[in-house]
Write an enzyme that holds these catalytic residues in place. Structure first.
Site, short mmCIF file in Angstrom:
data_model
loop_
_atom_site.label_atom_id
_atom_site.label_comp_id
_atom_site.label_asym_id
_atom_site.label_seq_id
_atom_site.Cartn_x
_atom_site.Cartn_y
_atom_site.Cartn_z
N HIS A 73 0.48 -14.37 -9.68
CA HIS A 73 1.78 -13.75 -10.05
C HIS A 73 2.54 -14.58 -11.08
O HIS A 73 3.77 -14.67 -11.03
CB HIS A 73 2.65 -13.52 -8.81
CG HIS A 73 2.06 -12.55 -7.83
ND1 HIS A 73 2.22 -11.19 -7.92
CD2 HIS A 73 1.26 -12.76 -6.75
CE1 HIS A 73 1.56 -10.59 -6.94
NE2 HIS A 73 0.97 -11.52 -6.21
N ASN A 146 4.08 -5.55 -3.03
CA ASN A 146 3.23 -5.23 -4.19
C ASN A 146 3.42 -3.76 -4.54
O ASN A 146 4.15 -3.03 -3.85
CB ASN A 146 1.76 -5.47 -3.84
CG ASN A 146 1.35 -6.92 -3.97
OD1 ASN A 146 1.93 -7.68 -4.71
ND2 ASN A 146 0.34 -7.30 -3.21
N HIS A 192 -11.11 -0.44 -0.51
CA HIS A 192 -9.94 0.45 -0.55
C HIS A 192 -9.01 0.05 -1.70
O HIS A 192 -8.64 0.86 -2.55
CB HIS A 192 -9.20 0.35 0.80
CG HIS A 192 -8.29 1.50 1.09
ND1 HIS A 192 -7.43 1.49 2.16
CD2 HIS A 192 -8.07 2.68 0.47
CE1 HIS A 192 -6.75 2.63 2.20
NE2 HIS A 192 -7.12 3.36 1.17
N SER A 199 -8.05 3.23 -10.08
CA SER A 199 -7.49 4.58 -10.27
C SER A 199 -6.41 4.48 -11.34
O SER A 199 -6.09 3.40 -11.84
CB SER A 199 -6.92 5.10 -8.95
OG SER A 199 -5.65 4.51 -8.70
N ARG A 201 -3.32 4.45 -11.14
CA ARG A 201 -2.17 3.59 -10.80
C ARG A 201 -2.47 2.11 -11.00
O ARG A 201 -1.59 1.27 -10.80
CB ARG A 201 -1.72 3.86 -9.36
CG ARG A 201 -1.17 5.27 -9.23
CD ARG A 201 -0.44 5.50 -7.92
NE ARG A 201 -0.12 6.92 -7.80
CZ ARG A 201 0.66 7.44 -6.87
NH1 ARG A 201 1.20 6.67 -5.96
NH2 ARG A 201 0.91 8.73 -6.84
N LYS A 235 10.01 4.00 -3.34
CA LYS A 235 9.41 4.91 -4.32
C LYS A 235 10.27 5.02 -5.56
O LYS A 235 11.50 5.19 -5.47
CB LYS A 235 9.22 6.29 -3.69
CG LYS A 235 8.17 6.31 -2.59
CD LYS A 235 7.61 7.70 -2.37
CE LYS A 235 6.44 7.66 -1.41
NZ LYS A 235 5.63 8.87 -1.46
N TRP A 308 -0.81 3.35 7.17
CA TRP A 308 -0.51 4.22 8.32
C TRP A 308 -0.43 5.64 7.78
O TRP A 308 0.41 5.93 6.91
CB TRP A 308 0.85 3.87 8.94
CG TRP A 308 0.95 2.53 9.58
CD1 TRP A 308 0.01 1.56 9.69
CD2 TRP A 308 2.13 2.01 10.21
NE1 TRP A 308 0.51 0.48 10.35
CE2 TRP A 308 1.82 0.72 10.69
CE3 TRP A 308 3.41 2.50 10.43
CZ2 TRP A 308 2.74 -0.07 11.35
CZ3 TRP A 308 4.34 1.72 11.09
CH2 TRP A 308 3.99 0.45 11.55
N HIS A 310 0.55 9.17 6.72
CA HIS A 310 1.90 9.75 6.68
C HIS A 310 2.11 10.85 7.71
O HIS A 310 3.21 11.03 8.22
CB HIS A 310 2.16 10.34 5.28
CG HIS A 310 2.32 9.29 4.23
ND1 HIS A 310 1.66 9.33 3.03
CD2 HIS A 310 3.08 8.17 4.20
CE1 HIS A 310 2.00 8.28 2.30
NE2 HIS A 310 2.84 7.55 3.00
N LYS A 311 1.02 11.63 7.97
CA LYS A 311 1.17 12.76 8.89
C LYS A 311 1.61 12.26 10.28
O LYS A 311 2.50 12.84 10.91
CB LYS A 311 -0.19 13.48 9.00
CG LYS A 311 -0.08 14.86 9.56
CD LYS A 311 -1.34 15.66 9.24
CE LYS A 311 -1.81 16.40 10.47
NZ LYS A 311 -3.03 15.91 11.05
N TYR A 363 3.78 -19.39 0.82
CA TYR A 363 4.76 -19.25 -0.26
C TYR A 363 5.72 -20.44 -0.29
O TYR A 363 5.98 -21.02 -1.34
CB TYR A 363 5.52 -17.92 -0.13
CG TYR A 363 4.73 -16.76 -0.68
CD1 TYR A 363 3.53 -16.36 -0.09
CD2 TYR A 363 5.15 -16.06 -1.81
CE1 TYR A 363 2.79 -15.31 -0.60
CE2 TYR A 363 4.42 -15.01 -2.32
CZ TYR A 363 3.24 -14.64 -1.71
OH TYR A 363 2.50 -13.59 -2.23
#
Ligand code: NDP
Length: 513
Positions: A73, A146, A192, A199, A201, A235, A308, A310-311, A363
């Site tokens: 970073h 992140n 993952h 992708s 993103r 978001k 986790w 979302h549903k 850290y």
């Protein structure tokens, strides 16, 4: 990059505000500097005597201008703003940040790339750091997140080796795609996050157009010491934007390596100067899970390679934040801005996530090396509430707490235990099992969520770009690494494996590991 944008005009703006306010130049002791343009010499063409203190101080300080760059970073940008609570959360937490609707808490945010050095380009494929420092009246809360909800690994002992594969080869001093894909293909728990990374993103269009995630499972503790597991998600209100065409990102990396830094600075400055309040902003959510629910899940809810769903655990909107002030000095306020995941204020706690446990140590330890033992005394890192502790001295201690007792217990009215702490300290937790190494943890369910990501989240165009992006660097490696990597992706989905093999080898044979 537009001509004469806000960033380009910084010096002009400074002049407009400060001209004629600054007096004569001095050295650090405030003594006037006679001539900043020439050294003292014996004769016009002679030697410089040791007594030219002005030049010696000038050069000596210059030699010490850099502090060690962050090992990860290193390249970053940051700004300041305010977090506003939009849902009171006393049901889950006693945290003052969420105590009432409209409650505002000042924040600092730092965005960063992970692998590149300090001067590296912004628009490269890399996860982004998205860390928030909350200056609460109960101390500093650092949410060191992140732009992805997951990470490459679930055990911290893997981290230094993983980073070695992302950094430079020790001989060539170049990025090494053999090491990169060799490691990933031998460590399938990464798959993952690797799919997120390759992708669209994986190359956000600047810092403003990405989501942030606290990523780990944390805990919320209410005033009765009831614990609820929790995830934090923020978001973007600017909308997700990515460089879907990596060639465009490469072009920008060459033309303006500081693209994201410039974009953030200009967005804040333009909003300020236009008075339209159009500052970069994010909406803040949590997901919650009771300890009983956690026990019932088919997956380890403390595993940082998992989300986790979302549903089952819907997002709850609890706040928003905006960034409305650029740093007044980059080094002082951003380079020295130091986040520590162990800074958890009352009502917010940690969890048995192994990665979080290690980060809570790493850290602070890294900052002590990078900035010094008293890094938390610096204006940008210090809490807004009083600090009364028993730490003293060390390099650059300018807040040494005067004559207050530096020991406890004491009978001279020194700092005493927080009588409220019993209300917010996490409840006792019980762990079962024998002390041992558990190698099976390494391969615990690596593929089920990546499979959902491939099959349900990405549309066909996104899948095509993901495969193309993966192939673009896998094909630079040795043939056996290419094959092993393709097999790993075939374990996520036969379709993904077949498409990748088609790109790499022009055939689609699926070979399971
Ligand atoms: P949902 O369909 O409810 O959520 C899918 C999520 O994927 C959305 O949050 C969406 O973000 C996000 N997303 C879309 N495209 C990308 C991308 N290219 N890279 C990263 N994230 C993307 O499904 P579930 O909650 O059941 O999760 C299914 C899968 O989605 C997971 O296995 C995981 O791979 C992925 N995912 C899940 C998240 C979670 O916290 N549950 C978060 C992010 C990804 P947005 O709403 O902003 O478009």
């Amino acid at each position: 990059m537009s001509e004469r944008d806000a960033a380009a005009q910084q010096l002009e703006q400074w002049k407009a505000k400060n001209e004629n306010k600054i007096g004569y130049a001095t050295n650090s002791a405030g003594i006037g500097i006679v001539n900043p343009m020439t050294s003292l010499t014996i004769g016009k063409y002679g030697l410089i005597p040791l007594r030219d203190w002005q030049m010696i101080e000038h050069l000596s300080h210059f030699h010490r201008e850099r502090i060690p760059e962050r090992i990860v970073h290193a390249k970053g940008a940051g700004a300041f703003g305010v977090f506003e609570c939009t849902k009171e959360l006393s049901e889950y937490t006693s945290s003052s940040v969420f105590e009432s609707v409209g409650k505002k808490t000042p924040i600092a945010v730092r965005f960063s790339n992970v692998a590149g050095n300090m001067g590296s380009a912004d628009s490269v494929r890399d996860p982004r750091g998205f860390a928030i420092k909350f200056y609460t009246e109960e101390g500093i809360w650092d949410l060191v997140g992140n732009n992805t909800p997951i990470f490459f690994m679930r055990d911290p002992i893997l981290f230094p080796m993983f980073i070695h594969t992302q950094k430079r080869n020790p001989v060539t001093n170049l990025r090494d795609w053999d090491a990169f894909w060799d490691y990933f293909s031998l460590t399938p728990m990464c798959v993952h996050q690797v799919m997120f990374l390759f992708s669209d993103r994986g190359i956000p269009n600047g810092h403003r157009h990405q989501h942030g995630y606290g990523s780990h499972t944390f805990s919320l503790i209410d005033k009765n010491r009831k614990l609820t597991w929790c995830k934090f998600i923020y978001k973007t209100n600017q909308g997700i934007e990515n460089f879907e065409d990596p060639k465009e990102a490469e072009r920008i990396a060459g033309e303006d390596p500081d693209y994201a830094t410039r974009d953030l600075y200009n967005a804040i400055q333009n909003a300020k100067e236009s008075g339209n309040n159009d500052y970069p902003s994010w909406t803040f959510y949590i997901q919650v899970m009771t300890p009983e629910q956690a026990k019932q899940q088919k997956f380890n809810v403390f595993d940082l390679t998992k989300v986790w769903p979302h549903k089952n655990f819907p997002l709850i909107k609890v706040g928003k934040f905006q960034l409305n002030r650029n740093p007044s000095n980059y080094f002082a306020e951003i380079e020295q801005l130091a986040f520590s995941p162990n800074n958890l204020t009352p009502g917010i706690g940690d969890s048995p996530d192994r990665m979080l446990q290690a980060r809570m140590y790493s850290y602070q330890d890294a900052h002590r090396y990078r900035i010094g033992a008293n890094f938390q005394q610096l204006p940008v890192n210090k809490p807004v509430n009083p600090r009364n502790n028993f730490q003293r001295d060390g390099l650059m201690s300018f807040y040494n707490q005067g004559g207050a007792p530096n020991y406890y217990p004491n009978s001279f009215g020194g700092p005493h235990p927080d009588s409220e702490a019993a209300n917010w300290t996490p409840p006792p937790q019980q762990f079962e099992g024998k002390e041992d190494y558990y190698p099976e943890f390494f391969d615990e369910d690596n593929y089920s969520q990546p499979k959902v990501f491939w099959e349900r989240v990405l549309n066909n165009d996104e899948k095509t770009r993901l495969v193309k992006n993966l192939a673009s660097t896998i094909k630079l490696t040795k043939r056996d690494i290419q094959e092993r990597t393709a097999d790993m992706f075939a374990n996520v989905s036969e379709d993904l494996g077949a498409r990748l093999k088609q790109q790499l080898f022009g055939k689609s044979k699926v070979v399971h590991l």
